[in-house]
Motif scaffolding. Structure first.
Motif, PDB file in Angstrom:
ATOM      1  N   ILE A 162       8.216  -1.336   8.227  1.00  0.00           N
ATOM      2  CA  ILE A 162       6.857  -1.061   7.764  1.00  0.00           C
ATOM      3  C   ILE A 162       6.062  -2.356   7.777  1.00  0.00           C
ATOM      4  O   ILE A 162       6.618  -3.440   7.653  1.00  0.00           O
ATOM      5  N   GLU A 163       4.754  -2.229   7.956  1.00  0.00           N
ATOM      6  CA  GLU A 163       3.868  -3.394   7.916  1.00  0.00           C
ATOM      7  C   GLU A 163       3.158  -3.423   6.574  1.00  0.00           C
ATOM      8  O   GLU A 163       2.716  -2.396   6.069  1.00  0.00           O
ATOM      9  N   GLN A 164       3.074  -4.627   6.014  1.00  0.00           N
ATOM     10  CA  GLN A 164       2.408  -4.845   4.733  1.00  0.00           C
ATOM     11  C   GLN A 164       1.672  -6.175   4.818  1.00  0.00           C
ATOM     12  O   GLN A 164       1.631  -6.804   5.882  1.00  0.00           O
ATOM     13  N   LEU A 165       1.129  -6.636   3.702  1.00  0.00           N
ATOM     14  CA  LEU A 165       0.521  -7.966   3.635  1.00  0.00           C
ATOM     15  C   LEU A 165       1.323  -8.821   2.670  1.00  0.00           C
ATOM     16  O   LEU A 165       1.601  -8.409   1.549  1.00  0.00           O
ATOM     17  N   GLY A 166       1.705 -10.013   3.126  1.00  0.00           N
ATOM     18  CA  GLY A 166       2.350 -10.989   2.269  1.00  0.00           C
ATOM     19  C   GLY A 166       1.281 -11.776   1.538  1.00  0.00           C
ATOM     20  O   GLY A 166       0.167 -11.940   2.034  1.00  0.00           O
ATOM     21  N   ILE A 167       1.617 -12.274   0.339  1.00  0.00           N
ATOM     22  CA  ILE A 167       0.681 -13.056  -0.454  1.00  0.00           C
ATOM     23  C   ILE A 167       1.288 -14.439  -0.688  1.00  0.00           C
ATOM     24  O   ILE A 167       2.343 -14.557  -1.305  1.00  0.00           O
ATOM     25  N   ARG A 168       0.625 -15.465  -0.159  1.00  0.00           N
ATOM     26  CA  ARG A 168       1.105 -16.838  -0.359  1.00  0.00           C
ATOM     27  C   ARG A 168       0.761 -17.319  -1.764  1.00  0.00           C
ATOM     28  O   ARG A 168      -0.082 -16.746  -2.453  1.00  0.00           O
ATOM     29  N   LYS A 169       1.380 -18.398  -2.151  1.00  0.00           N
ATOM     30  CA  LYS A 169       1.168 -18.981  -3.472  1.00  0.00           C
ATOM     31  C   LYS A 169      -0.305 -19.300  -3.715  1.00  0.00           C
ATOM     32  O   LYS A 169      -0.804 -19.145  -4.824  1.00  0.00           O
ATOM     33  N   ASP A 170      -1.022 -19.702  -2.654  1.00  0.00           N
ATOM     34  CA  ASP A 170      -2.448 -20.033  -2.807  1.00  0.00           C
ATOM     35  C   ASP A 170      -3.345 -18.800  -2.845  1.00  0.00           C
ATOM     36  O   ASP A 170      -4.566 -18.909  -2.930  1.00  0.00           O
ATOM     37  N   GLY A 171      -2.753 -17.595  -2.773  1.00  0.00           N
ATOM     38  CA  GLY A 171      -3.512 -16.353  -2.845  1.00  0.00           C
ATOM     39  C   GLY A 171      -3.931 -15.789  -1.501  1.00  0.00           C
ATOM     40  O   GLY A 171      -4.422 -14.660  -1.424  1.00  0.00           O
ATOM     41  N   GLY A 176      16.239  -5.725   2.798  1.00  0.00           N
ATOM     42  CA  GLY A 176      15.400  -5.865   3.980  1.00  0.00           C
ATOM     43  C   GLY A 176      15.249  -7.268   4.496  1.00  0.00           C
ATOM     44  O   GLY A 176      15.699  -8.234   3.881  1.00  0.00           O
ATOM     45  N   ILE A 177      14.621  -7.347   5.654  1.00  0.00           N
ATOM     46  CA  ILE A 177      14.286  -8.607   6.294  1.00  0.00           C
ATOM     47  C   ILE A 177      12.775  -8.616   6.486  1.00  0.00           C
ATOM     48  O   ILE A 177      12.195  -7.622   6.908  1.00  0.00           O
ATOM     49  N   ILE A 178      12.158  -9.741   6.144  1.00  0.00           N
ATOM     50  CA  ILE A 178      10.704  -9.860   6.256  1.00  0.00           C
ATOM     51  C   ILE A 178      10.377 -10.850   7.349  1.00  0.00           C
ATOM     52  O   ILE A 178      10.939 -11.942   7.400  1.00  0.00           O
ATOM     53  N   ARG A 179       9.447 -10.447   8.238  1.00  0.00           N
ATOM     54  CA  ARG A 179       8.998 -11.319   9.335  1.00  0.00           C
ATOM     55  C   ARG A 179       7.486 -11.497   9.258  1.00  0.00           C
ATOM     56  O   ARG A 179       6.750 -10.525   9.032  1.00  0.00           O
ATOM     57  N   HIS A 220       0.868  -1.172   0.000  1.00  0.00           N
ATOM     58  CA  HIS A 220       0.000   0.000   0.000  1.00  0.00           C
ATOM     59  C   HIS A 220       0.897   1.211   0.000  1.00  0.00           C
ATOM     60  O   HIS A 220       1.656   1.439   0.927  1.00  0.00           O
ATOM     61  N   THR A 221       0.831   1.949  -1.088  1.00  0.00           N
ATOM     62  CA  THR A 221       1.732   3.088  -1.270  1.00  0.00           C
ATOM     63  C   THR A 221       0.964   4.394  -1.249  1.00  0.00           C
ATOM     64  O   THR A 221      -0.146   4.483  -1.746  1.00  0.00           O
ATOM     65  N   ALA A 222       1.572   5.384  -0.679  1.00  0.00           N
ATOM     66  CA  ALA A 222       0.960   6.710  -0.637  1.00  0.00           C
ATOM     67  C   ALA A 222       1.441   7.559  -1.802  1.00  0.00           C
ATOM     68  O   ALA A 222       0.696   8.348  -2.348  1.00  0.00           O
ATOM     69  N   GLU A 223       2.709   7.390  -2.179  1.00  0.00           N
ATOM     70  CA  GLU A 223       3.293   8.216  -3.233  1.00  0.00           C
ATOM     71  C   GLU A 223       4.248   7.365  -4.061  1.00  0.00           C
ATOM     72  O   GLU A 223       4.745   6.340  -3.606  1.00  0.00           O
ATOM     73  N   GLU A 224       4.522   7.815  -5.267  1.00  0.00           N
ATOM     74  CA  GLU A 224       5.501   7.134  -6.106  1.00  0.00           C
ATOM     75  C   GLU A 224       6.917   7.487  -5.650  1.00  0.00           C
ATOM     76  O   GLU A 224       7.170   8.580  -5.180  1.00  0.00           O
ATOM     77  N   ASP A 225       7.826   6.541  -5.759  1.00  0.00           N
ATOM     78  CA  ASP A 225       9.226   6.778  -5.434  1.00  0.00           C
ATOM     79  C   ASP A 225      10.078   5.765  -6.180  1.00  0.00           C
ATOM     80  O   ASP A 225       9.550   4.887  -6.841  1.00  0.00           O
ATOM     81  N   PRO A 226      11.422   5.843  -6.106  1.00  0.00           N
ATOM     82  CA  PRO A 226      12.282   4.931  -6.867  1.00  0.00           C
ATOM     83  C   PRO A 226      12.077   3.461  -6.527  1.00  0.00           C
ATOM     84  O   PRO A 226      12.321   2.594  -7.351  1.00  0.00           O
ATOM     85  N   GLU A 284       6.083  -7.761   8.601  1.00  0.00           N
ATOM     86  CA  GLU A 284       6.822  -6.547   8.900  1.00  0.00           C
ATOM     87  C   GLU A 284       8.115  -6.617   8.121  1.00  0.00           C
ATOM     88  O   GLU A 284       8.797  -7.645   8.131  1.00  0.00           O
ATOM     89  N   MET A 285       8.442  -5.543   7.426  1.00  0.00           N
ATOM     90  CA  MET A 285       9.685  -5.481   6.668  1.00  0.00           C
ATOM     91  C   MET A 285      10.592  -4.449   7.319  1.00  0.00           C
ATOM     92  O   MET A 285      10.211  -3.288   7.472  1.00  0.00           O
ATOM     93  N   SER A 286      11.764  -4.898   7.741  1.00  0.00           N
ATOM     94  CA  SER A 286      12.797  -3.988   8.242  1.00  0.00           C
ATOM     95  C   SER A 286      13.678  -3.664   7.047  1.00  0.00           C
ATOM     96  O   SER A 286      14.304  -4.555   6.477  1.00  0.00           O
ATOM     97  N   LEU A 287      13.683  -2.414   6.676  1.00  0.00           N
ATOM     98  CA  LEU A 287      14.345  -2.009   5.446  1.00  0.00           C
ATOM     99  C   LEU A 287      15.595  -1.208   5.708  1.00  0.00           C
ATOM    100  O   LEU A 287      15.712  -0.521   6.716  1.00  0.00           O
ATOM    101  N   ILE A 288      16.510  -1.305   4.772  1.00  0.00           N
ATOM    102  CA  ILE A 288      17.728  -0.500   4.805  1.00  0.00           C
ATOM    103  C   ILE A 288      17.984  -0.020   3.380  1.00  0.00           C
ATOM    104  O   ILE A 288      17.689  -0.730   2.417  1.00  0.00           O
TER     105      ILE A 288
END
Length: 79
Positions: free
Chosen positions: A42-51, A73-76, A21-27, A57-61
């Motif tokens: 940041i928190e997002q939703l992961g999508i499994r193969k079955d949909g 990043g690292i995804i948990r 879910h994005t608020a603005e465009e960026d690189p 939570e993604m810890s980004l650098i």
């Protein structure tokens, strides 16, 4: 966690496995502020193969090499 084999997702867009879910465009195409502090999570939703989706939570650098921005990043699973 996503239930894909590596050959099914390598080279595919991040949006193949994460509902961004994005608020603005960026690189990064993620609504991520490249000037944000290192380790920003940041928190997002992961999508499994079955949909099905699950909260992650993604810890980004970020870093820059000459004029090219990079994002790692690292995804948990935070179910």
């Amino acid at each position: 966690m996503f239930q894909y084999e590596a050959n099914e997702v390598v080279g595919k867009p991040l949006t193949s496995v994460i509902l961004l879910h994005t608020a603005e465009e960026d690189p990064s195409g993620m609504g991520f502020d490249f000037s944000a502090p290192v380790g920003h999570a940041i928190e997002q939703l992961g999508i499994r193969k079955d949909g099905s989706s699950f909260p992650i939570e993604m810890s980004l650098i970020t870093w820059q090499d000459q004029d090219t921005p990079f994002l790692g990043g690292i995804i948990r699973d935070i179910t």
